[in-house]
Scaffold this active site. Structure first.
Site, PDB file in Angstrom:
ATOM      1  N   SER A  42       0.827  -1.212   0.000  1.00 39.64           N
ATOM      2  CA  SER A  42       0.000   0.000   0.000  1.00 39.64           C
ATOM      3  C   SER A  42       0.865   1.268   0.000  1.00 39.64           C
ATOM      4  CB  SER A  42      -0.902  -0.002   1.235  1.00 39.64           C
ATOM      5  OG  SER A  42      -0.092  -0.039   2.390  1.00 39.64           O
TER       6      SER A  42
ATOM      7  N   GLU B  44       6.203  -0.519  -5.483  1.00 42.52           N
ATOM      8  CA  GLU B  44       5.090  -0.921  -6.353  1.00 42.52           C
ATOM      9  C   GLU B  44       3.828  -0.767  -5.513  1.00 42.52           C
ATOM     10  OE1 GLU B  44       5.116  -2.034  -9.564  1.00 42.52           O
ATOM     11  OE2 GLU B  44       7.281  -1.847  -9.805  1.00 42.52           O
TER      12      GLU B  44
ATOM     13  N   CYS C  21      -4.105  -5.051  -7.584  1.00 40.56           N
ATOM     14  CA  CYS C  21      -3.633  -3.649  -7.573  1.00 40.56           C
ATOM     15  C   CYS C  21      -4.077  -2.905  -8.827  1.00 40.56           C
ATOM     16  CB  CYS C  21      -2.122  -3.590  -7.439  1.00 40.56           C
ATOM     17  SG  CYS C  21      -1.264  -4.485  -8.732  1.00 40.56           S
TER      18      CYS C  21
HETATM   19  P1  NAD Z   1       0.519  -3.617   2.948  1.00 40.04           P
HETATM   20  O1  NAD Z   1       1.212  -2.363   2.566  1.00 40.04           O
HETATM   21  O2  NAD Z   1      -0.390  -3.624   4.108  1.00 40.04           O
HETATM   22  O3  NAD Z   1       1.609  -4.781   3.232  1.00 40.04           O
HETATM   23  C1  NAD Z   1       2.646  -5.092   2.342  1.00 40.04           C
HETATM   24  C2  NAD Z   1       3.823  -5.645   3.115  1.00 40.04           C
HETATM   25  O4  NAD Z   1       4.280  -4.672   4.051  1.00 40.04           O
HETATM   26  C3  NAD Z   1       3.506  -6.900   3.908  1.00 40.04           C
HETATM   27  O5  NAD Z   1       4.590  -7.799   3.751  1.00 40.04           O
HETATM   28  C4  NAD Z   1       3.380  -6.412   5.339  1.00 40.04           C
HETATM   29  O6  NAD Z   1       3.805  -7.348   6.279  1.00 40.04           O
HETATM   30  C5  NAD Z   1       4.301  -5.198   5.368  1.00 40.04           C
HETATM   31  N1  NAD Z   1       3.815  -4.160   6.285  1.00 40.04           N
HETATM   32  C6  NAD Z   1       2.526  -3.831   6.563  1.00 40.04           C
HETATM   33  N2  NAD Z   1       2.451  -2.788   7.430  1.00 40.04           N
HETATM   34  C7  NAD Z   1       3.738  -2.457   7.707  1.00 40.04           C
HETATM   35  C8  NAD Z   1       4.335  -1.470   8.561  1.00 40.04           C
HETATM   36  N3  NAD Z   1       3.600  -0.621   9.265  1.00 40.04           N
HETATM   37  N4  NAD Z   1       5.684  -1.411   8.613  1.00 40.04           N
HETATM   38  C9  NAD Z   1       6.447  -2.255   7.897  1.00 40.04           C
HETATM   39  N5  NAD Z   1       5.925  -3.225   7.084  1.00 40.04           N
HETATM   40  C10 NAD Z   1       4.603  -3.327   6.990  1.00 40.04           C
HETATM   41  O7  NAD Z   1      -0.207  -4.097   1.619  1.00 40.04           O
HETATM   42  P2  NAD Z   1      -1.162  -5.355   1.429  1.00 40.04           P
HETATM   43  O8  NAD Z   1      -2.416  -5.134   2.180  1.00 40.04           O
HETATM   44  O9  NAD Z   1      -0.406  -6.618   1.674  1.00 40.04           O
HETATM   45  O10 NAD Z   1      -1.444  -5.283  -0.152  1.00 40.04           O
HETATM   46  C11 NAD Z   1      -2.430  -4.473  -0.689  1.00 40.04           C
HETATM   47  C12 NAD Z   1      -1.861  -3.191  -1.259  1.00 40.04           C
HETATM   48  O11 NAD Z   1      -0.781  -3.461  -2.112  1.00 40.04           O
HETATM   49  C13 NAD Z   1      -2.861  -2.459  -2.110  1.00 40.04           C
HETATM   50  O12 NAD Z   1      -2.738  -1.076  -1.890  1.00 40.04           O
HETATM   51  C14 NAD Z   1      -2.445  -2.791  -3.529  1.00 40.04           C
HETATM   52  O13 NAD Z   1      -2.844  -1.870  -4.499  1.00 40.04           O
HETATM   53  C15 NAD Z   1      -0.969  -2.855  -3.382  1.00 40.04           C
HETATM   54  N6  NAD Z   1      -0.397  -3.675  -4.430  1.00 40.04           N
HETATM   55  C16 NAD Z   1       0.364  -3.110  -5.391  1.00 40.04           C
HETATM   56  C17 NAD Z   1       0.878  -3.904  -6.410  1.00 40.04           C
HETATM   57  C18 NAD Z   1       1.720  -3.343  -7.518  1.00 40.04           C
HETATM   58  O14 NAD Z   1       2.304  -4.132  -8.239  1.00 40.04           O
HETATM   59  N7  NAD Z   1       1.833  -2.041  -7.689  1.00 40.04           N
HETATM   60  C19 NAD Z   1       0.596  -5.250  -6.428  1.00 40.04           C
HETATM   61  C20 NAD Z   1      -0.188  -5.792  -5.420  1.00 40.04           C
HETATM   62  C21 NAD Z   1      -0.682  -5.000  -4.405  1.00 40.04           C
END
Ligand code: NAD
Length: 467
Positions: free
Chosen positions: A187, A208, A242
């Site tokens: 995110s 990403e 995403c």
């Molecule tokens: P997220 O950002 O919550 O988590 C992603 C990763 O970050 C996980 O491994 C998680 O453990 C870690 N994380 C979460 N909170 C954290 C923190 N406070 N500090 C450090 N690390 C932390 O995302 P998600 O819910 O797993 O995925 C959904 C999001 O990802 C959506 O916004 C989606 O659009 C995006 N996404 C983007 C792409 C792309 O290719 N651009 C692909 C898939 C998903």
């Protein structure tokens, strides 16, 4: 422990600088065998994590991954070659090149929504580039996380590749260490945390990220085709993609016809009644209760604001089920327009003139993807030139990601940097400039001190005659 891993991985990358392409090919082949031999286990883990249908698992996690791998295998020799670049007249007699070298120890942090593909696809690029790699998969897809940990630990030595499982606290701990590159998919909010953490060690970052990808349907579009492709793309993986169409902009004069087609297409894909849709084996579940609650909140807010539900709206919290839902005539200020939906809810807005769509997109953070359904070249030019997004896809959804000749990445709030194919190889490498003077290259000697009017005249001539 992490300290030792990072040190060993940096050493590994130093040794890889002089790799023969066959060595890199060997790493990629090991990863390929791991995937092909464990396809069933991969599908099983995906089903256990969020009931992902097997067709979707193979189509969106295994197939694009193998395509990425095979493309890298085919091109690795070419990518590793010293590349000659042009030399300007002023430097006549010299030769210039670029050379890709491994960055060192790279950290890949992945999300849960395509837990296998979004972890192993950047890994392909990182291995092709000769790096040591640490992977931190998402804790929200525990079966996939455990499976990757087990399989990768069996296949690669930890000095080349290590998987460390855990949640945000694990990422926070990892970011304290001097990785050379941090590749994050997730995110936008967490992306900022990652960038701050990486800056402590001046690690390079690729982000990403997500956001709201608009989908535009104008009155010149093939509406039947558009409805099929939009319904498929929106409800694939239950909308947890995403680059899923986040919201729809439909031209007012085809709105009524088009929403009928969308409803029809949802029924064709998942069944007519609410019960049929819920028991459809072609529709995944929301990853967990937290996200199901969030989506339920968006639906309740829409209901409270008298937004019209064309279909769907049902939620079963115990099963993490949210029905495929169409919300019509959404005001741009609605709550659902203020965040990435990341679920099977499609809000619909109408427009009369394309300039309204352009203004709306430009007034909001830059999206990862824009989809345009249109047969008007004029409208295509308008959207291409007057808006900014990671990618633009015309008359189809999602599948542009399967072309390794195209970079994939966001811009602004939707990301930083890109990968896939050679773009991925470059992302995980340092592109070193190599300059070699030949005996003939003595032009610049004429500018050395002591300076006099002759040399001054010479510099002025070079500037004036654009040499
Ligand atoms: P997220 O950002 O919550 O988590 C992603 C990763 O970050 C996980 O491994 C998680 O453990 C870690 N994380 C979460 N909170 C954290 C923190 N406070 N500090 C450090 N690390 C932390 O995302 P998600 O819910 O797993 O995925 C959904 C999001 O990802 C959506 O916004 C989606 O659009 C995006 N996404 C983007 C792409 C792309 O290719 N651009 C692909 C898939 C998903």
């Amino acid at each position: 422990m992490i300290e030792q891993i990072v040190l060993h991985q940096k050493d590994f990358a130093i040794r890889s600088r002089n790799d023969n392409p066959l060595t890199r090919l060997g790493h990629l082949e090991k990863l390929e065998s791991l995937i092909t031999e464990n396809q069933n286990e991969i599908c099983k883990a995906l089903f256990e994590d969020f009931k992902k249908p097997e067709v979707e698992a193979l189509m969106s996690e295994v197939l694009p991954l193998l395509k990425e791998l095979r493309f890298a295998k085919k091109n690795i020799r070419k990518w590793m070659k010293l590349k000659r670049v042009k030399t300007p007249t002023l430097l006549l007699g010299s030769k210039s090149y670029t050379h890709l070298e491994p960055l060192g120890s790279c950290l890949i942090i992945s999300p849960w929504n395509y837990p296998i593909y979004l972890t192993l696809s950047p890994l392909v690029s990182a291995l092709a580039a000769g790096n040591g790699v640490t992977i931190k998969p998402s804790e929200y897809a525990p079966h996939c996380s455990r499976l990757m940990h087990r399989l990768l630990a069996k296949t690669f030595k930890s000095e080349q590749l290590t998987v460390i499982e855990g949640g945000p606290e694990t990422t926070t701990e990892l970011l304290k260490h001097p990785f050379d590159h941090v590749f994050f998919t997730g995110s936008t909010v967490v992306g900022k945390v990652i960038m701050r953490g990486a800056s402590e060690h001046l690690a390079r970052v690729t982000l990403e990220l997500g956001g709201k990808s608009p989908t535009i349907v104008d009155n010149s579009a093939n509406l039947h085709e558009a409805a099929k492709k939009i319904v498929w793309a929106k409800f694939f993986n239950a909308g947890q993609t995403c680059v899923a169409p986040d919201y729809l902009f439909v031209q007012a004069d085809v709105h009524d016809h088009f929403v009928r087609l969308l409803r029809q297409e949802i029924e064709n894909s998942f069944g007519k009644s609410p019960e049929a849709k819920k028991s459809s084996a072609s529709f995944a579940r929301i990853i967990n209760r937290k996200h199901t609650d969030r989506l339920k909140g968006l639906l309740e807010n829409a209901l409270a604001n008298n937004i019209s539900f064309l279909t769907g709206g049902e939620v079963d919290l115990d099963q993490n089920y949210v029905a495929p839902t169409l919300l019509d005539k959404i005001p741009p200020t609605a709550e659902i327009m203020g965040q990435e939906i990341f679920g099977p809810i499609l809000p619909i807005m109408t427009f009369k003139d394309l300039s309204e769509v352009v203004s709306f997109i430009n007034d909001n953070p830059k999206p990862l993807m824009i989809y345009l359904y249109s047969n008007s070249n004029f409208n295509l030019r308008v959207i291409m030139r007057e808006t900014s997004s990671g990618s633009l896809s015309v008359n189809d959804s999602l599948i542009s990601l399967m072309n390794p000749h195209l970079p994939f990445g966001g811009v602004g709030a939707s990301g930083l940097g890109s990968y896939h194919g050679e773009f991925g190889m470059e992302t995980f490498s340092h592109k070193k400039a190599v300059f070699k003077q030949g005996f003939a290259g003595r032009i610049m000697n004429r500018f050395y001190p002591p300076y006099d009017n002759g040399k001054l005249g010479l510099v002025k001539a070079v500037i004036r005659f654009k040499i």
